[in-house]
Structures are given as structure tokens and as C-alpha cells.
Design an enzyme around this catalytic site. Structure first.
Site, PDB file in Angstrom:
ATOM      1  N   TYR A   1      51.123  51.944  82.742  1.00 43.59           N
ATOM      2  CA  TYR A   1      50.558  53.201  82.286  1.00 43.59           C
ATOM      3  C   TYR A   1      49.704  53.790  83.393  1.00 43.59           C
ATOM      4  O   TYR A   1      48.882  53.097  83.992  1.00 43.59           O
ATOM      5  CB  TYR A   1      49.714  52.984  81.024  1.00 43.59           C
TER       6      TYR A   1
ATOM      7  N   GLN B   1      51.426  57.351  72.150  1.00 46.63           N
ATOM      8  CA  GLN B   1      52.873  57.504  71.964  1.00 46.63           C
ATOM      9  C   GLN B   1      53.654  56.846  73.104  1.00 46.63           C
ATOM     10  O   GLN B   1      54.729  56.277  72.885  1.00 46.63           O
ATOM     11  CB  GLN B   1      53.268  58.989  71.783  1.00 46.63           C
TER      12      GLN B   1
ATOM     13  N   ASN C   1      42.776  55.901  78.426  1.00 47.44           N
ATOM     14  CA  ASN C   1      41.625  56.323  77.620  1.00 47.44           C
ATOM     15  C   ASN C   1      41.550  55.502  76.322  1.00 47.44           C
ATOM     16  O   ASN C   1      42.277  54.523  76.151  1.00 47.44           O
ATOM     17  CB  ASN C   1      41.713  57.828  77.330  1.00 47.44           C
TER      18      ASN C   1
ATOM     19  N   SER D   1      33.444  50.700  85.302  1.00 42.59           N
ATOM     20  CA  SER D   1      33.345  49.920  86.538  1.00 42.59           C
ATOM     21  C   SER D   1      31.913  49.465  86.829  1.00 42.59           C
ATOM     22  O   SER D   1      30.957  50.035  86.328  1.00 42.59           O
ATOM     23  CB  SER D   1      33.856  50.793  87.683  1.00 42.59           C
TER      24      SER D   1
ATOM     25  N   GLN E   1      30.587  53.199  92.958  1.00 40.68           N
ATOM     26  CA  GLN E   1      30.923  52.844  91.581  1.00 40.68           C
ATOM     27  C   GLN E   1      30.380  53.882  90.611  1.00 40.68           C
ATOM     28  O   GLN E   1      31.054  54.281  89.666  1.00 40.68           O
ATOM     29  CB  GLN E   1      30.367  51.461  91.188  1.00 40.68           C
TER      30      GLN E   1
ATOM     31  N   HIS F   1      32.408  56.908  89.517  1.00 43.64           N
ATOM     32  CA  HIS F   1      33.605  56.739  88.664  1.00 43.64           C
ATOM     33  C   HIS F   1      33.381  57.318  87.276  1.00 43.64           C
ATOM     34  O   HIS F   1      34.288  57.886  86.668  1.00 43.64           O
ATOM     35  CB  HIS F   1      33.947  55.254  88.501  1.00 43.64           C
TER      36      HIS F   1
ATOM     37  N   GLU G   1      32.108  42.784  88.170  1.00 42.75           N
ATOM     38  CA  GLU G   1      33.481  43.101  88.573  1.00 42.75           C
ATOM     39  C   GLU G   1      33.594  43.052  90.108  1.00 42.75           C
ATOM     40  O   GLU G   1      34.472  42.399  90.636  1.00 42.75           O
ATOM     41  CB  GLU G   1      33.823  44.497  88.046  1.00 42.75           C
ATOM     42  N   HIS G   2      32.701  43.776  90.779  1.00 41.97           N
ATOM     43  CA  HIS G   2      32.680  43.802  92.249  1.00 41.97           C
ATOM     44  C   HIS G   2      31.346  43.245  92.730  1.00 41.97           C
ATOM     45  O   HIS G   2      30.299  43.638  92.223  1.00 41.97           O
ATOM     46  CB  HIS G   2      32.773  45.240  92.780  1.00 41.97           C
TER      47      HIS G   2
ATOM     48  N   ASP H   1      39.385  48.849  97.045  1.00 43.24           N
ATOM     49  CA  ASP H   1      40.046  49.765  96.110  1.00 43.24           C
ATOM     50  C   ASP H   1      41.383  50.249  96.640  1.00 43.24           C
ATOM     51  O   ASP H   1      42.236  50.691  95.865  1.00 43.24           O
ATOM     52  CB  ASP H   1      39.154  50.989  95.850  1.00 43.24           C
TER      53      ASP H   1
ATOM     54  N   GLU I   1      49.908  12.081  61.599  1.00 42.95           N
ATOM     55  CA  GLU I   1      49.736  13.503  61.276  1.00 42.95           C
ATOM     56  C   GLU I   1      50.627  13.920  60.101  1.00 42.95           C
ATOM     57  O   GLU I   1      50.775  15.099  59.814  1.00 42.95           O
ATOM     58  CB  GLU I   1      50.037  14.366  62.517  1.00 42.95           C
TER      59      GLU I   1
ATOM     60  N   HIS J   1      59.171  14.419  62.759  1.00 45.64           N
ATOM     61  CA  HIS J   1      58.835  14.233  64.172  1.00 45.64           C
ATOM     62  C   HIS J   1      59.048  12.769  64.552  1.00 45.64           C
ATOM     63  O   HIS J   1      59.654  12.456  65.580  1.00 45.64           O
ATOM     64  CB  HIS J   1      57.365  14.611  64.431  1.00 45.64           C
TER      65      HIS J   1
END
Lengths: 436, 436
Positions: free
Chosen positions: A130, A191, A214, A237, A259, A262, A327-328, A361, A415, A420
């Protein structure tokens, strides 16, 4: 102004916990809407996708025009100036060179009982990536998602990228072409995720869906998880910079802002062992904000979620960073390798003052899809492994079964799983009859 | 009776698709209940956990008795007969020997531009394993979840295992002890998952939660995903056996029943190139069902979801199996290695007629937590990697930044991320000033 903390202050733990637990993002609850969209796409297929695209993206499509044609892709790619094309090609090449090394090894061995064991890795057959439309339509993200899939050996690689009002991003299409994408559909939102997961007459279903989006896209990915694989749900971020006084405050300031720009919910944190350096960086941030194009976004992020933390020493800096699990993480210190060894939780580490996070990046090579919201405590950035799966292998000989089968039978009975046990016993009886 | 299919029949594709898409499980919608339980545990901590345990498990606990004491664990373990203890120890040893080989390698290299790149794996700090109570309380699952975590290097490993009416399973506690578990809490359900994810005064939060559970546990895991890592959400078990005529129909029959006895929603499929052999297996299943302890469960599973498919040849068998992407795949054929090479999607492969699937449930070595419901198309069984995460590393020199920085700047500008570009530009300007 960001928050200023001092690890020697008596209320530091309370303030640091507040920073750790700050709720930065209020995701709207779109789950009911998304459920309805997915149901509609499952029921009506292409017709639903086309109607929803008309409504949300103001774009009229037909089954024949859901995907860009090869000629359209060529035409869009031709619009990309040479300097941008060269940059994208360099990025693709470096990202590929890094990710090729991630290809996992198969294994096979025979143990002392004569059992041959091992595992084998295989790619998923089809993946869908995506790519958001509008402002957050990043060609670099196309490379970061598609190249690991391509390296993994995914046979069929498609993209869904909405084109609101019909406006395509030529760089996104060029990035798709550079990374072996087969088809680019000009659809988006829940969709698109539904179409990728369940298929329509025109769009074949895939096995794995990755890529940012989003709130609608994120909710749709959560809903189709299980039917297909998904990557992580990305949050805003974050960067944490550990810097000693021997740095240019302006460099650290732009790194923090890279950052912050963003998203208003992004978070930038400086940890330093020198309070005066912290003040100098704060001043440098304000100065840079005066002229920054995205000063409204970056300024809001820095004001609401930015922090400058003064610590006693770099060991304490590492310990605090591990609690954040950023994250970074930039290590702008004299011996970044030594400090890096003390880091237990981080998505990506950038070592030394010549490694701004932005390198990662685009062109560094490692993936820029990284765990956010402290999830580096338990998860990793996107990699070739996300597009592969492992099948375990076991091959018993009669002797191996004789050696370990009775224990399996015992445990099966304990068990209350009689069949088995019988599946082992039937074979052991045969061996006993044969006097083996 | 199971369904009988023949790949040469004209309606085969329709019938096979129906088999592929059969809805085997109707999970009750417990999401609202689970959301309320999680909110309650977050708000009231221990008190909520204790109240809910009283209500659901008819067991009165205090914060002090939430966990088994070391003396209680010793007392329970002492109840295990020697033969079962030995079997469990053999299983633990073999599972450990297999999983130790999964430990991933770190990597580090310097590329032609002088950039040092790589990655490093680290364990999650704390993991929580869920072990169901009652009938599905399997000591083998404790080993299969805890040993990979222990091998990964997880520092703190805890178990939540409900004990309805206070009844503990000694084998579960012994399995926990054998696999390095620190603490066993006698709590279950959504309240246990909430306590593991968010913590209470008594129960420290963990970073990753794994292990099977009922609908409430599964819904709770979905809800806390993101706050902590989770493993897959397991569905009912499946086996697909590919067998030629040169097999004992009774062996194949018990192998099919060893999945069917798990659950009325389990699925057992035989694919064979010999129709008469298929009939012989069907007869053998009926015969075994007459005496099987769990004949009601196994019989319902076999009747409702069982299938015997006759195919032209083994290539076709492999192709059909790949469309199913079974959790467990047995290859009872003359050359199982050759056939295995044609398998692209399966959780675990059992090669040859001396390798009944039940070996893999207990003592084979590979993990028995495997992808169900066709998710072997995109996911793998539980492994050491599930308890580790990878941090990527990048270290630029001035020369490396000079070589690749301009491309990063170009791409940053094309994405309208000015500060990203400036973070590179500030450093490049310094190099230019210095004439480097």
C-alpha cells in the site's frame, strides 16, 4: 518549548514516565465504517471498489482502468528529472545490496538418534504494497517495501496507490518499476486493502499486505489480518539522539527536526551529558524553525512532544534510551560503537555524527519501515523475512522412531490424546514384530 | 463419512474450492466482554484479576497467592511419575537442541563507499506464555513456547495458567521448570492477558505474549497487540497426508485421527494416487473410531471436515497441497525428499512413513506451534526469532556521506521533507568548507 528534564532531579522518574506514556495519537474510531467497506468489496467486488474510488478520490474508473497500463507507467516515469531518477536508482541499488544479505539459510542435519531434521524457507507467492496518496506518497517507501519482497523471491508483487483527482506521483511509479512491481492499481483506502485480501474479478488476492496508510487503511489491515499476513501498524515517527558536547548543535537540531517535520504527533528527544549543549541545541532548533517549510508541523511536534534530557553520563543515556525503545537512535558520541553495545532496544541505530537519520530514510541500505511507539521492545523493521516463511522438516528412520517414539507415546497418553499415541504405537509394534 | 473427491471429475474444482473455503470455526463474538475485562484490569489491577478469577475459575486468591510458590511447584512436580518425567525431559532436550540452531547471526560489513552497515539481534526482555486450563492444558505446549524464549535469551519468562477449582496440572508445572520459567501465575482468560500486557501491582508487564487459548484469550491478544507483541492467533488443527498405495492403511488412518481427535473443527485430508488405497484408509478410520476414546470428537471432525482426494499423480498431490497450505503435511511416499522439494506452503513436513505427525507434537525437535487456517501461505511456526528483534546499524564516514548524501538530499526534497535534506546538507557543507 519542549520539556527539559534532568536525571538528577528528584521528580525525574515521574516526568520521564509521563514522557514514555504520553498519548501522542488519537486515532479516530473508523472500525464500523471500515467493516462496512470490506463487506461491500467482498460482496460486490470491482463495482464496490469503483464506486468508493469515485466517492473518496473523485476519480472515475472501470475494471479496465483500475491499474495503470504499461504505457501510462512509461509516460509518468518519463516525467522524472534525471537527477531524481539517478538518486532513486542509487537508493534502490543500495537497499537491494543490504537486503540481499538478509536472505535466510535453510538447514538440515541428522542427529545421534538418526532423525534428520531441519527447515526450509520459501517466499510468499503474492504480496500487495500500500502506498498512500497525497502528501505522504513517498517513493522511498515503495523501494523499502517492494525491494525486500523482490529479494525474498515473491512471484507477484502489486501496489495499491490512490490518485486523488487522478493525480499520480511519477516518482512512485518509477520506484515501483525499479523494484520489480508487476501492477499498480490506482485505488486506496480500506477498499484497496479489502480488494488485496479477498480479490475481485480484476484484482487477484495476495497473501501478504504491507505499507503505511491512514486510520482507514490501518483499521482495514487489522481486520484482514489472519486472512492474509500484514506488517506492523505504524504509528507516528520518533527519534532519540544521544549526543555529547563535542557536536555541532545545529546538526543535532536539524536531525531532531527531520522527525518532527513528519507529523505533529512525531517525537524528537535529545539525551545529552552536557546541559549547556542541550540549551544550545534548543536554541538551534528555534532558529531552524524560523525558516523551515514545514515549521507549523515540526514546531507543533517539538513543542508538544519534544524533550531534552540531561544525564550524568552515557551509560545512563543508554539505559534511558532502552526504556524508550526508539524507532530511530542516533549516537553522536566519540565512541559510538562502544555505546551501541549497550543498546538493547531500538529499531535502527545511526552511529557517529556523520550518520544523520535521513541517510537511513533513503540511501543507507537498511529498511526505513521500523517499529514505532516503543514496539522495538518486541519487533523489528521490515525485512526479507517478512516476505518468507519457514517450513520445518522431520524425517525419522525406524531406528530413530524406536529411540524417541516411546516418549512421544507416553506424553500423548498423559495429554489424553490416544490417537497421537496410537500413531506411534502402530509403527513400533511393526518394528517389534519384525524383531528390529 | 468424509467427502471423497477425484481430481479427474468435472466438478472437482468446485468441490475442492468448497473444501478450501469451508468455514470450520464459528468464534463467538466476545469482543465487548473482553474490552470490559481489559479496562477493569487496567483500572483496578490485582483486585480485578482476583475478582475475575473467583468468578470464572471458582478460586479465591490474594496478591500473595496469585503465583505458585517455589514449594508448591516442587510439590506438584514431585507428583509426576518417573516415566512421564523422563519423557518430558527427553522432549525438552530435543526441542532445545533443534531451537538452538535457530539463533540468528549478527552481520557487519563495510561497503565500497566506506559505509559500515549491518544488524544485531537482541532478545525481548520479558515474555509471558499462556497455558490453557482444563482439557487443553498441554505440558508439551509449555515446552514449545518456553524453550524458544529461553534459547532466545529472554531474561524474564512467566506463565499464566488458570487452575479452575484450584486444580493444577503437575506436568505443566514440571514443563515450566524444565524450560526456565521464572513464575507461574494461576490466572487465565482475558484478565491474564490484560495483566501480562499492562501489569498490576503484583504482575510485572511483559513485552511479548504467546500461547494458545479460548475465544476470550484470542480476542484479548488481538486487543493488546501493539502494546505488546503476540504470536499468531491459532485456529483448529489440520493435517494433510499424501500417501501412495505402498502404505499400511491403518497407519495413515491413525495419523488422520490424531488431528481429528483434537477438536470437532479439526481437519484431516488424505491425498492419494490410488483410489482403492483411499477406500482402505476410509475403512481403517471407521474401524479405529469404534474403539477410540475421543471417538465423538474425532468422528465429528472426520465426518464434517475430513476428505479423501484421489489424484492422477504425486505432482498433482503436491500442487493441491500447496493450495491448502496445511499446518501439518505427511509425505508417505517412496521418495519423500523429492516430493518435499515441490512443496511451497506448509507449516511442518513429516517425511516418510516412519514419521507420524505426533512425533512432531512431542519429541521430534521442531516446534508444534504452527500456522493454521491456510496461513502457512504467509507465516511460520513459532521459533527463537519470535522472541528476538533485529536492530539495523549504519555508520557513515565523511567520505561515505559525500558519496551517497547528495542522493538522499535530492530524494528528501522531492518528498517535501526539507529538514531531512538539511540534516545531510549541513554536514556536506562542512566537508566542502574543509575542502574534503
Amino acid at each position: 518549548m519542549p520539556v527539559f528534564l534532568d536525571s538528577t532531579a528528584t521528580d525525574f522518574e515521574i516526568a520521564f514516565d509521563a514522557l514514555l506514556n504520553a498519548k501522542r495519537e488519537d486515532s479516530p474510531d473508523v472500525d464500523d465504517t471500515v467493516a462496512a467497506i470490506i463487506a461491500d468489496v467482498r460482496a460486490r467486488g470491482d463495482a464496490a471498489v469503483i464506486e468508493l474510488t469515485e466517492r473518496f478520490d473523485r476519480l472515475s474508473l472501470t475494471p479496465e482502468t483500475l491499474a495503470f497500463s504499461p504505457a501510462e507507467i512509461e509516460a509518468e516515469c518519463a516525467k522524472v528529472p534525471a537527477v531524481e531518477r539517478d538518486a532513486l536508482e542509487l537508493a534502490a541499488e543500495r537497499i537491494r545490496a543490504y537486503h540481499v544479505r538478509q536472505k535466510p539459510d535453510d538447514a538440515r542435519w541428522t542427529d545421534p538418534d538418526g532423525a534428520t531434521l531441519g527447515w526450509r524457507w520459501t517466499p510468499v507467492s503474492a504480496a500487495g504494497l500500500y502506498v498512500p496518496g497525497g502528501l505522504a506518497s513517498y517513493p522511498s517507501s515503495v523501494l523499502m517495501n517492494a525491494i525486500p519482497a523482490q529479494v525474498a523471491g515473491v512471484e507477484r508483487l502489486v501496489i495499491c496507490a490512490p490518485t486523488p483527482d487522478g493525480k499520480a506521483n511519477p516518482l512512485v511509479l518509477l520506484a515501483a518499476k525499479l523494484s520489480g512491481v508487476d501492477t499498480v492499481y490506482r485505488i486506496g483506502g480500506a477498499q484497496a486493502i479489502a480488494a488485496l485480501a479477498y480479490g475481485t474479478d480484476t484484482i487477484r488476492p495476495v497473501d501478504k499486505i504491507t505499507g503505511p496508510g491512514n486510520a482507514f487503511v490501518a483499521a482495514a489491515k487489522r481486520r484482514v489480518f489472519g486472512k492474509v499476513g500484514i506488517d506492523m501498524i505504524a504509528g507516528p515517527s520518533e527519534i532519540l539522539v544521544i549526543a555529547d558536547a563535542d557536536n555541532d548543535p545545529d546538526w543535532v537540531a536539524v536531525d531532531l527536526l527531520s522527525q518532527a517535520e513528519h507529523d505533529e504527533s512525531a517525537q524528537s528527544i535529545l539525551v545529552t551529558d552536557d546541559a549547556a549543549f542541550g540549551q544550545a541545541v534548543a536554541a538551534a532548533v528555534e532558529k531552524r524553525l524560523e525558516t523551515l517549510e514545514r515549521h507549523a508541523i515540526a514546531g507543533a511536534s517539538w513543542r508538544d512532544f519534544g524533550a531534552i534530557i540531561t544525564v550524568r553520563d552515557l551509560d545512563e543515556a543508554a539505559a534511558l534510551s532502552n526504556r524508550v525503545a526508539p524507532e530511530h537512535l542516533e549516537l553522536c558520541v566519540a565512541d559510538p560503537e562502544a555505546l551501541s553495545a549497550k543498546i538493547t532496544h531500538a529499531g535502527a541505530i545511526f552511529l557517529g555524527q556523520w550518520t544523520p537519520e535521513a541517510i537511513g530514510d533513503y540511501v543507507g541500505g537498511p529498511n526505513h519501515v521500523l517499529p514505532t511507539a516503543r514496539s522495538a521492545r518486541f519487533s523489528s523493521g521490515l525485512s526479507v523475512l517478512d516476505f518468507m516463511k519457514r517450513t520445518t522438516l522431520a524425517h525419522m528412520t525406524p531406528a530413530a522412531l524406536k529411540a524417541i517414539g516411546p516418549a512421544a507415546e507416553t506424553l500423548a497418553i498423559s495429554e489424553s490424546l490416544e490417537a497421537h499415541g496410537l500413531s506411534v504405537r502402530a509403527r513400533l509394534n511393526k518394528l517389534n514384530e519384525a524383531g528390529e
